[in-house]
Design a protein around this motif. Structure first.
Motif, PDB file in Angstrom:
ATOM      1  N   ILE A 146       0.833  -1.201   0.000  1.00 13.14           N
ATOM      2  CA  ILE A 146       0.000   0.000   0.000  1.00 13.14           C
ATOM      3  C   ILE A 146       0.868   1.251   0.000  1.00 13.14           C
ATOM      4  O   ILE A 146       2.077   1.188   0.248  1.00 13.14           O
ATOM      5  CB  ILE A 146      -0.949   0.001   1.223  1.00 13.14           C
ATOM      6  CG1 ILE A 146      -0.126  -0.023   2.518  1.00 13.14           C
ATOM      7  CG2 ILE A 146      -1.915  -1.173   1.159  1.00 13.14           C
ATOM      8  CD1 ILE A 146      -0.946   0.232   3.767  1.00 13.14           C
ATOM      9  N   ASN A 147       0.243   2.369  -0.239  1.00 10.86           N
ATOM     10  CA  ASN A 147       0.944   3.661  -0.216  1.00 10.86           C
ATOM     11  C   ASN A 147       1.045   4.215   1.192  1.00 10.86           C
ATOM     12  O   ASN A 147       0.312   3.817   2.087  1.00 10.86           O
ATOM     13  CB  ASN A 147       0.178   4.673  -1.074  1.00 10.86           C
ATOM     14  CG  ASN A 147       0.308   4.367  -2.549  1.00 10.86           C
ATOM     15  OD1 ASN A 147       1.340   4.635  -3.139  1.00 10.86           O
ATOM     16  ND2 ASN A 147      -0.735   3.771  -3.136  1.00 10.86           N
ATOM     17  N   ARG A 148       2.003   5.112   1.380  1.00  8.48           N
ATOM     18  CA  ARG A 148       2.014   5.908   2.598  1.00  8.48           C
ATOM     19  C   ARG A 148       2.379   7.350   2.233  1.00  8.48           C
ATOM     20  O   ARG A 148       3.203   7.596   1.364  1.00  8.48           O
ATOM     21  CB  ARG A 148       2.970   5.365   3.656  1.00  8.48           C
ATOM     22  CG  ARG A 148       4.445   5.424   3.334  1.00  8.48           C
ATOM     23  CD  ARG A 148       5.265   5.135   4.595  1.00  8.48           C
ATOM     24  NE  ARG A 148       5.176   6.253   5.518  1.00  8.48           N
ATOM     25  CZ  ARG A 148       5.457   6.192   6.825  1.00  8.48           C
ATOM     26  NH1 ARG A 148       5.839   5.065   7.384  1.00  8.48           N
ATOM     27  NH2 ARG A 148       5.374   7.257   7.590  1.00  8.48           N
ATOM     28  N   SER A 149       1.741   8.272   2.905  1.00  2.00           N
ATOM     29  CA  SER A 149       2.154   9.663   2.814  1.00  2.00           C
ATOM     30  C   SER A 149       3.287   9.844   3.831  1.00  2.00           C
ATOM     31  O   SER A 149       3.660   8.889   4.513  1.00  2.00           O
ATOM     32  CB  SER A 149       0.979  10.568   3.168  1.00  2.00           C
ATOM     33  OG  SER A 149       0.862  10.669   4.570  1.00  2.00           O
ATOM     34  N   PRO A 150       3.841  11.040   3.970  1.00  2.00           N
ATOM     35  CA  PRO A 150       4.865  11.197   5.006  1.00  2.00           C
ATOM     36  C   PRO A 150       4.319  10.917   6.403  1.00  2.00           C
ATOM     37  O   PRO A 150       5.084  10.727   7.337  1.00  2.00           O
ATOM     38  CB  PRO A 150       5.267  12.678   4.876  1.00  2.00           C
ATOM     39  CG  PRO A 150       4.839  13.099   3.524  1.00  2.00           C
ATOM     40  CD  PRO A 150       3.645  12.257   3.181  1.00  2.00           C
ATOM     41  N   HIS A 151       2.991  10.872   6.562  1.00  2.00           N
ATOM     42  CA  HIS A 151       2.430  10.807   7.908  1.00  2.00           C
ATOM     43  C   HIS A 151       1.689   9.519   8.221  1.00  2.00           C
ATOM     44  O   HIS A 151       1.605   9.130   9.378  1.00  2.00           O
ATOM     45  CB  HIS A 151       1.456  11.987   8.108  1.00  2.00           C
ATOM     46  CG  HIS A 151       2.058  13.294   7.767  1.00  2.00           C
ATOM     47  ND1 HIS A 151       3.121  13.806   8.460  1.00  2.00           N
ATOM     48  CD2 HIS A 151       1.790  14.189   6.788  1.00  2.00           C
ATOM     49  CE1 HIS A 151       3.483  14.973   7.928  1.00  2.00           C
ATOM     50  NE2 HIS A 151       2.694  15.219   6.908  1.00  2.00           N
ATOM     51  N   LEU A 152       1.137   8.882   7.197  1.00  2.59           N
ATOM     52  CA  LEU A 152       0.177   7.818   7.487  1.00  2.59           C
ATOM     53  C   LEU A 152       0.099   6.852   6.306  1.00  2.59           C
ATOM     54  O   LEU A 152       0.206   7.276   5.146  1.00  2.59           O
ATOM     55  CB  LEU A 152      -1.208   8.465   7.712  1.00  2.59           C
ATOM     56  CG  LEU A 152      -2.316   7.631   8.332  1.00  2.59           C
ATOM     57  CD1 LEU A 152      -1.977   7.310   9.791  1.00  2.59           C
ATOM     58  CD2 LEU A 152      -3.649   8.377   8.276  1.00  2.59           C
ATOM     59  N   TYR A 153      -0.127   5.571   6.613  1.00  2.61           N
ATOM     60  CA  TYR A 153      -0.418   4.629   5.543  1.00  2.61           C
ATOM     61  C   TYR A 153      -1.798   4.979   4.974  1.00  2.61           C
ATOM     62  O   TYR A 153      -2.632   5.597   5.640  1.00  2.61           O
ATOM     63  CB  TYR A 153      -0.339   3.189   6.049  1.00  2.61           C
ATOM     64  CG  TYR A 153       1.093   2.808   6.323  1.00  2.61           C
ATOM     65  CD1 TYR A 153       1.962   2.531   5.266  1.00  2.61           C
ATOM     66  CD2 TYR A 153       1.603   2.800   7.617  1.00  2.61           C
ATOM     67  CE1 TYR A 153       3.300   2.232   5.500  1.00  2.61           C
ATOM     68  CE2 TYR A 153       2.936   2.504   7.859  1.00  2.61           C
ATOM     69  CZ  TYR A 153       3.777   2.225   6.791  1.00  2.61           C
ATOM     70  OH  TYR A 153       5.097   1.952   7.021  1.00  2.61           O
ATOM     71  N   ASP A 154      -2.033   4.566   3.746  1.00  2.00           N
ATOM     72  CA  ASP A 154      -3.218   5.001   3.006  1.00  2.00           C
ATOM     73  C   ASP A 154      -4.435   4.160   3.403  1.00  2.00           C
ATOM     74  O   ASP A 154      -4.525   2.981   3.075  1.00  2.00           O
ATOM     75  CB  ASP A 154      -2.922   4.862   1.498  1.00  2.00           C
ATOM     76  CG  ASP A 154      -3.971   5.556   0.667  1.00  2.00           C
ATOM     77  OD1 ASP A 154      -5.173   5.372   0.946  1.00  2.00           O
ATOM     78  OD2 ASP A 154      -3.587   6.299  -0.250  1.00  2.00           O
ATOM     79  N   PHE A 155      -5.372   4.805   4.113  1.00  2.89           N
ATOM     80  CA  PHE A 155      -6.518   4.082   4.647  1.00  2.89           C
ATOM     81  C   PHE A 155      -7.431   3.605   3.519  1.00  2.89           C
ATOM     82  O   PHE A 155      -8.038   2.530   3.606  1.00  2.89           O
ATOM     83  CB  PHE A 155      -7.274   4.992   5.612  1.00  2.89           C
ATOM     84  CG  PHE A 155      -8.262   4.290   6.496  1.00  2.89           C
ATOM     85  CD1 PHE A 155      -8.070   2.972   6.903  1.00  2.89           C
ATOM     86  CD2 PHE A 155      -9.394   4.946   6.957  1.00  2.89           C
ATOM     87  CE1 PHE A 155      -8.981   2.325   7.738  1.00  2.89           C
ATOM     88  CE2 PHE A 155     -10.309   4.309   7.778  1.00  2.89           C
ATOM     89  CZ  PHE A 155     -10.104   3.002   8.159  1.00  2.89           C
ATOM     90  N   GLU A 156      -7.493   4.358   2.447  1.00  2.00           N
ATOM     91  CA  GLU A 156      -8.355   3.932   1.333  1.00  2.00           C
ATOM     92  C   GLU A 156      -7.780   2.703   0.629  1.00  2.00           C
ATOM     93  O   GLU A 156      -8.525   1.806   0.234  1.00  2.00           O
ATOM     94  CB  GLU A 156      -8.566   5.101   0.363  1.00  2.00           C
ATOM     95  CG  GLU A 156      -9.445   6.168   1.022  1.00  2.00           C
ATOM     96  CD  GLU A 156      -9.641   7.379   0.134  1.00  2.00           C
ATOM     97  OE1 GLU A 156     -10.302   7.254  -0.906  1.00  2.00           O
ATOM     98  OE2 GLU A 156      -9.109   8.454   0.496  1.00  2.00           O
ATOM     99  N   ASP A 157      -6.487   2.668   0.479  1.00  2.00           N
ATOM    100  CA  ASP A 157      -5.862   1.440  -0.032  1.00  2.00           C
ATOM    101  C   ASP A 157      -6.241   0.250   0.848  1.00  2.00           C
ATOM    102  O   ASP A 157      -6.609  -0.830   0.357  1.00  2.00           O
ATOM    103  CB  ASP A 157      -4.330   1.568  -0.011  1.00  2.00           C
ATOM    104  CG  ASP A 157      -3.757   2.331  -1.204  1.00  2.00           C
ATOM    105  OD1 ASP A 157      -4.544   2.768  -2.068  1.00  2.00           O
ATOM    106  OD2 ASP A 157      -2.528   2.504  -1.247  1.00  2.00           O
ATOM    107  N   ILE A 158      -6.132   0.463   2.153  1.00  2.00           N
ATOM    108  CA  ILE A 158      -6.407  -0.638   3.087  1.00  2.00           C
ATOM    109  C   ILE A 158      -7.859  -1.087   2.961  1.00  2.00           C
ATOM    110  O   ILE A 158      -8.155  -2.284   2.855  1.00  2.00           O
ATOM    111  CB  ILE A 158      -6.079  -0.194   4.533  1.00  2.00           C
ATOM    112  CG1 ILE A 158      -4.556  -0.058   4.696  1.00  2.00           C
ATOM    113  CG2 ILE A 158      -6.646  -1.173   5.547  1.00  2.00           C
ATOM    114  CD1 ILE A 158      -4.121   0.525   6.027  1.00  2.00           C
ATOM    115  N   LEU A 159      -8.765  -0.110   2.981  1.00  2.00           N
ATOM    116  CA  LEU A 159     -10.187  -0.464   2.875  1.00  2.00           C
ATOM    117  C   LEU A 159     -10.481  -1.195   1.565  1.00  2.00           C
ATOM    118  O   LEU A 159     -11.332  -2.089   1.523  1.00  2.00           O
ATOM    119  CB  LEU A 159     -11.056   0.800   2.965  1.00  2.00           C
ATOM    120  CG  LEU A 159     -11.171   1.405   4.379  1.00  2.00           C
ATOM    121  CD1 LEU A 159     -11.855   2.770   4.299  1.00  2.00           C
ATOM    122  CD2 LEU A 159     -11.964   0.475   5.297  1.00  2.00           C
ATOM    123  N   ALA A 160      -9.750  -0.839   0.514  1.00  2.00           N
ATOM    124  CA  ALA A 160     -10.029  -1.459  -0.790  1.00  2.00           C
ATOM    125  C   ALA A 160      -9.585  -2.912  -0.860  1.00  2.00           C
ATOM    126  O   ALA A 160     -10.241  -3.741  -1.485  1.00  2.00           O
ATOM    127  CB  ALA A 160      -9.342  -0.650  -1.903  1.00  2.00           C
TER     128      ALA A 160
END
Lengths: 295, 295, 295, 295, 295, 295
Positions: D71-85
Motif C-alpha cells: 500500500i501507499n504511505r504519505s509522510p504521515h500515514l499509511y493510506d486508509f483507502e488502499d487498506i479499505l479497498a
C-alpha cells in the motif's frame, strides 16, 4: 530485606552557618544531623557556612553523632565546591534537594567519587539521601532508590514546601492529598531494600500535632522523619522505636534457633518461617539497635 | 515545570448536534468548550453533528472561545472522517475517549498529521487530550502524558462511567475508591510537565456537591474539571483560580528581580530560590492568566 | 477486558493435612478451595499433607469443587516435589507465596511445564495465583499480572501478615495504610486483563467486620477475597455477586442486539457503546455466572 | 521456533496498474506475489491501480496464488483507502514501506482491524510484512518483529534504495556495508520466531549475480528474497529450497519416533535432541513444504 | 533524517599546548578542529594548554574556523575546570573521551549547563561529541546518540587505541574485527537522526592507506573522520564530499518542485517520493554545503 | 573492566560417562574442563554419568584442575537432579545449553541457590556459563551477561550445531555468516564486564584449521574457546595467551608507578592514562596469569 543503613528515626536539620547550634544539637538525641548549607543559610553566609560545617565534622564524629550535610544546587548542578569541602572520613553522607530524576543522582555520585578520590576517602564511601521534591523524582522513586549510594529516600511533605508546589496540592492535616505520594515512596524504598523517610512537621511547637503526623507516617511504613527543631526529637524517636512486639518477635527467633542448635539442627521453623543463622544475625542486630535506642 | 498550555479550569461538554446550545455556550464563561461528537450525540445524528461542529469552529474562534472536539472511536480506531472534518486553524485540539494505551495516542497523532497536511495546517498544530478511561491507559498514564501533542491528561471519575466499569469500583461521594487513580494521574501529568484534569460531577444541579468535589480534586493537584452543564462553570472557575497567595508570590518574584536589576544584577534569590529573567517571564504569564480569570 | 478465568468470590484456605476438613469444605459453598501445604501445615506433617492433598484432588473434581493448592517455598525456590505431586487434570492451579518478583513466576512456570510434561497434562494447563507479599512483587504487580499462567493476583493484607512486615505498615480497620497497595493491585490486574483478589479478614468470628472489610475491598475493585474459615463464605459471596444493576445491564444488552438482529443488523449502539455478537457472548456468560452464584 | 507463516522463498513485485502482468505472474512460480500500489505505479494511475488490484484478488486466490498488496504511505500515514479497498478474505497480507518504528506497525494494525471489521473479515486476519528501510526501523527490528500481525520482516538492500539513503552506505557486490544490517534482521526475526526476508537484486537480467547474491543472503539465514522480475523466480526458489540434508534430517526424525512408538515409547532421542509427537508434526510440515516446492 | 549539525568531514586534532600549531591549523582546510587538552598534552602542561586554548577560541571564530575542545576526565568525572574555561560563544562543542555510558553524557551536560549559565551563554548552546571507546558506551550507542546535546557519535578504531583495549580486538588493515562496531555506530547515529564519525588512521604519512581506510568507513555510512595530522585533510575531504550523483539528485529535486509550482501545485512526486517545500529547503542546504566544500 | 573470573583459554569438553577420559584429561593442560552430562552422553548412561562426574569433582580439585559440568535440560527446565548431584565445594560452575533467554538463567540460578543451601555451599558460589545457542538468547546476550552468576558467555558456532539451526545459517570456513553473532557476543560480554568465549572447531584433527579459526575469534575479542579434543589445547592456549606486548605494557605500568612512588607520588600518567595502585594491582594479576600460562 537488606538493611543497608542503620535506620534514622530522627533526622534533624541544623543551619550550617550557626556553629553554636551545631554544637548544641548533639545533645538533642537525634539519630543523625543534617548540617544544612542550603535553604536555611542566607546567601551572604554560604561561604562561611561551608567552612563552619567542614570544621565541625570531625568533632561530631568524635561525639559519635552521625552527621550528614545538605549541599546546594543551582538550577543545573549540585555544588561541587560544597562536595569537595565536606567529603571525608567523618561524613556519613549528603542530603540532596530536588533531584529532577535518577540522572541527578548519577551526576552527584560521579562528583562524590571525584571528591573521595581527591580527599583520600575510599570511592563509594559517601552516601546520598535524596529529597523527592519534584514530580519527576517521585515518578521515578523506585529507580532512584535502586542507586548504589542511596540507603534511603525521603517522601516529605509540608504546608509550603517544594513538593506541594511541584504537584500543586493543597495541604491538609490528615494528608489525603499526599497519601499516594507517601505510600509510593514507602513501596519504592522497600522494594529496593532501602529505607523510606517521612516528615516534615513545620509547626514545631505543636508536639501533639507532631505525634499524630509521625504516627500517620509510621503507619504507612516510614522508618523516620525529617525534623526542623531539636525539641521534636523525643516524640519522633518514641514513635519510630521498634515496638515491644517486634523486640519480642526477634527475641523469640533467637531462642528458637538456640533450641534447635541444642538439638543438633542448623535451622528451624519459627512463626511459620524457615530460619537459620543468617536470620538470627539480623535479629541480633535489630535487638541491639532497639536497645541502643532505649539508651 | 513547562506550562505547555494555558490551563483550562472549566472544560465544558456541549453536544455537537445542538447548534443553538453551542452558540449559547460562549456565554457560559468556560475556559474551553468540548464540542462532542461522541456519547452525547445519538447515532442517527452523527453525520449532522459533524457538519454542525465543523461549521461553528471559525465562529467560536472569532468569539475568542477556545474550542475542542471529542471525536468518535470504533472498537478499533478513532474516526478519521471526524478528524478530517474538524482539523483546521480554529481548533485547539481534540479530546479522545478510552485510549487503550500510548499506542492509541501515537495512532491518532499520525491521523492528525495527515489531516493537518491535507487541510493546510502546520503539522503538529492540533493537540490531544486523552480521557484515561481504561485500566491500561491509567497504568501507562505517564507514558501517555509524555507524548508531544498531549498538553493534559484527564483522570475523571463518575458514578456510572467507563472508568468505574474498567476497574469495577463502587462510587462514593468521598472518593476513597478513586483516590489512587486521581493521585496517579496528577503525578504522571506533573512529572511529564503536563496538566492533570479531573471531574466529572454528574449531579449537575447540586452545586454544593460540585464545589466539594472540585475542592477535593483541586487539593490533589488537579488543574481543572470536565463539566457537563454551563451552570457549573462559575463554581469550578472559582475553585481553580490562582489563589491570592499564589498571585502575591509571583508579584513578589517580579519585584525581587526588578530590585536586583536596579542594582545591576541579573539574578537574585527569592524565597530561597535562584531566579532570573526566565522565572520572571513565567511569573508575568501567571499573573496575566490570573487577571484574565478575574475577567 | 479479557475474562481469563471464571471469577472466584470466595477463595477458601483449608489445611492440607486435614483430610476430613477438606472433605467437609465442599459444603462451604466456596467458589474455590486452596488446599494449603504451606503455613497452615506443621513441618512434621508436610509429607503427609502432600499425600492427602494429592489423593483428594480427583474427588474434589468429581464434586465440581474448584481446587487449588498452595505449595511450599524455601528461601530460594518453590518446592518441586510439591509441584510434581499435585499437577494433574484435577488441579485448577497453584497459589504461590511471597514471590520476590516476576522472575519467580517465570521459574515456577518452568517447573510447572516440566511437571505437566511428566504427568501427562497439556503444557500450560496449570494456573498460578501469586500472593503479592513482598515489596518488590508489589512494585512489579503489573509485570507479574501480565504473565501467561497468571489469571489473578492477590493484594491481601492482614494484621500480622507478610505484607505488613515487608512494608512495615501498622494495621488499621479502615485500612488507610494499605489503600495504595490494594488500589495498585486492582489497577495492575485490570490493566493486564486479570482479576484482583483481596482479603484477609483474620477475625473469622466477627462477621460484621468481615462484611465491612469485604465491602471496602469490593469498592476498590477487588473481585473476591481470600478466606480463612468456611463460615465466612456466605458473607463474601453476597458482597461479590454481580449486582442486580449489572445483571440488568447485560440483560438489556442481549435484548438490544436481539432487536437489532430482528431488523437485519449485526450490531447496534447500547448504552452509548457499539455492541455486536462478541459483546453479547460475554454478556451471556456473566448472566450465567450470576445465575450460578444465585444457586 | 514457531513457524508462523508458510515461508516465502520468492516474493515477487508486480505493478498494480498492469492487469495483464498480474494475470501472467501466476505462471512465474513465485511463492507469493506483491501487487504494488506504491513506487511502481505512476501517481496518475494510483486510483486505477487500486481498482485493478482489488478486482484481481479473488481470482488469484482461486489460482492458489498467495497474494499480498503493497500500500501507499504519505509522510504521515499509511493510506486508509488502499487498506479499505484490499482487505478481504483473499488477501494474505499487506507489505508496508518505510515504517519509522514499531509505532507505525501499531497504527497500520489498528487501521487493518477497522477495515477487517467493516469488510467482514475476522479481526486480526490480515498480515503485515514491513520493509525495514529507515535507520530507526532497523534499530528496532526486534520490537517490530514481535508485533502480532508480523510474520516476517524484510532487510533488503539495493544499489539505489531507501536503506542506502537512510544509512548513507555505498553499495558493493559483496555487501560488506550491509552485512551488519542483514545479520541484525536475521537475528531479530528468528529471536521473535519470525522469518527474515532479503533481497533485492536490481540487475534482473544478471542471473549469475542474482544467484550469488541470494546465496550470500541464504548463508546469513534469510528465508527468501524480494524479487523484481518473474525471470528471477526459479533461481531464488532453488537457492532457498530445503536442502536434501535438511529433508533427510526430518525424514530421520520421523523414522526415529516411529521406531520408538513401535516399542511403546512416546518420545526418543534423535540426533542428541529429545523429540516427541510435536517435533514430528513440525517435521512432517517441513517435508510437505519441501515436496510442494519440488512441485 | 534531521540534520542537526553541519557535517564534519575532517575533524582534526591539534594539541592544546601548541599555540603556533593551533594558528597554523586554520590553513589545513579541516571542517572543524579539536583543540586537545587531553591525551596529546603532557601532564605538566595541562594548565598552560587550558589557557592557550581558551585564548584562541575567539580568534578561530573570527577566522570562521569551527572549533571544538577535547576536555580531560579523571576516572570519575569530566574536568569541570576545563569546561568552565572553554565554554563560551566561540566554542561549537566539546569532545569527550571514554564515556562509560549515557549517564556520563547526562553528567557532562549538567556541568555544561552550569558553565553556560555562569559564562553568559544560552543554556544548551554547547554540543557534545562523545568518543565511544568503552564496550558499555558502544553497547548503548543509540541511547547516547539520542541525547539532546549530541549531534554526532564517534566510532573510531585504531591499532593501539582504547576501543581495541576495551574489546580486546586485534587490529587488521581490512577491519574485520571492527566491522560490527562501526556498523553499529552508523545505525545508532542515523536512527537517532545524528551523524556517525569514523577514523582514526594513525599512519599519518601513508596517504594511500588513509584513502582506503576512509573509503571503507564512508561505504559503511560514516559522515567524516577523526584526523591526527593536517596533511590528511584533503584526502578525507575528498572522500566525504557529496558525490556528483547526490548533488544531481538534489538539483533535480529543486527543479521538480519549481516545475510543479509553475503549474500551481505545492508538491509533486520526485524519484518516487512525495516532496514539498520542506524537502527543497533541505536540498538547497545540501547543495550549498556541497558548494562550500568545493571551496 | 572487572575481571570477574580467571580467564579460560581452553575450555575442554569430556564425556561424563567416561571415568578414564576424565582422569586422563588433567594432563591435557586445559585451563578448565567441562564434564559433560548432556549431548555427549548416551541416554542410557545418563544416570551412571552423573555418578561418575559427582565422584570425580573432589579428585580434580586436588589436581588443581578447574572443573565445570554441563547439565541436561528438558524442553522445559534444567535438570534439578543433575544440579543437586554436582553442586559442591569442588565445582567452579555449570555450563548450560540453549537458554531461551535471561529467564532461564534466573531459573537455573534459583535452582543452584537451593542446591547450594542443601549441599552446604555458600549461596551464590556456583557460576553459570551459558551457551548462547538460540536466537533469542543471542538477541538478549547483554542482559544474560549482566546476570550475577555469569562470568562469561559463549558465542560458539560450528558446522552442524544448534546456533546454525536457530538462525538457519550456512557455515563457511571464513565465518562471514556468523561475524555479527560473534561480534555481538564479544561486545555484550565486555560491556557487562564479563568474558566472551568462542569456538567450536569440530574438525579436531585439522590443527592448522583450528589455529586459523582460533585466531579469527581472538581477533574479534574472544578470550578463549570451547574445545572437543585434548589435542587441541596447546594450539588454543598459545593463541589466547597474553602477547609479549601486553606483558610489556603491564610490566611498564608497574615500573611507572614504582618510579612515581619513589618520588612520593601516589599516582602517575602511564601511556596517557592516569594510574594508581588499583591499576597496578590488576597489572600484577595479569602478569601472574601470563606467567602461570607459561607454566
Amino acid at each position: 530485606m537488606t538493611i543497608s543503613m542503620t535506620p534514622i528515626r530522627s533526622f534533624l536539620f541544623v543551619p550550617g552557618n550557626k556553629a553554636s547550634w551545631i554544637e548544641k544539637s548533639v545533645t538533642a538525641d537525634a539519630d543523625a544531623l543534617i548540617l544544612d548549607l542550603e535553604d536555611s543559610v542566607p546567601p551572604a553566609q554560604k561561604a562561611e557556612a561551608r567552612e563552619i560545617v567542614k570544621s565541625k565534622l570531625a568533632w561530631l564524629f568524635e561525639q559519635k553523632q552521625r552527621a550528614w550535610v545538605r549541599i546546594n544546587r543551582s538550577p543545573h548542578l549540585y555544588d561541587f565546591e560544597d562536595i569537595l569541602a565536606v567529603v571525608g572520613p567523618h561524613l556519613e553522607g549528603i542530603v540532596v534537594s530536588k533531584p529532577v530524576g535518577p540522572e541527578d543522582i548519577d551526576t552527584v555520585a560521579a562528583m562524590l567519587s571525584e571528591a573521595e578520590s581527591r580527599n583520600g576517602v575510599p570511592v563509594g564511601n559517601t552516601r546520598v539521601v535524596p529529597l523527592l521534591e519534584t514530580a519527576r523524582a517521585l515518578q521515578f522513586a523506585y529507580e532512584i532508590a535502586l542507586r548504589d549510594r542511596v540507603p534511603a529516600i525521603v517522601g516529605a511533605t509540608a504546608k509550603n514546601a517544594d513538593v506541594a508546589r511541584a504537584l500543586d496540592t493543597v495541604w491538609s492535616t490528615e494528608g489525603r492529598e499526599t497519601l499516594y505520594l507517601k505510600s509510593r515512596v514507602v513501596m519504592a524504598a522497600r522494594a529496593a531494600g532501602k529505607l523510606p523517610i517521612g516528615g516534615v512537621w513545620q509547626q514545631v511547637r505543636d508536639l501533639e500535632g507532631l505525634r499524630a503526623s509521625a504516627e500517620r507516617d509510621r503507619a504507612l511504613g516510614m522508618s523516620g522523619e525529617l525534623l526542623l527543631h531539636p525539641s521534636n526529637v523525643p516524640t519522633v524517636n518514641e514513635v519510630y522505636s521498634p515496638s515491644p512486639a517486634q523486640v519480642a518477635y526477634y527475641d523469640g527467633m533467637i531462642a528458637a534457633l538456640d533450641a534447635a542448635q541444642a538439638e543438633g539442627r542448623a535451622s528451624c521453623i519459627y512463626d511459620g518461617e524457615h530460619i537459620d543463622i543468617a536470620h538470627v544475625k539480623t535479629a541480633r542486630e535489630i535487638i541491639a539497635l532497639a536497645r541502643s535506642f532505649q539508651g
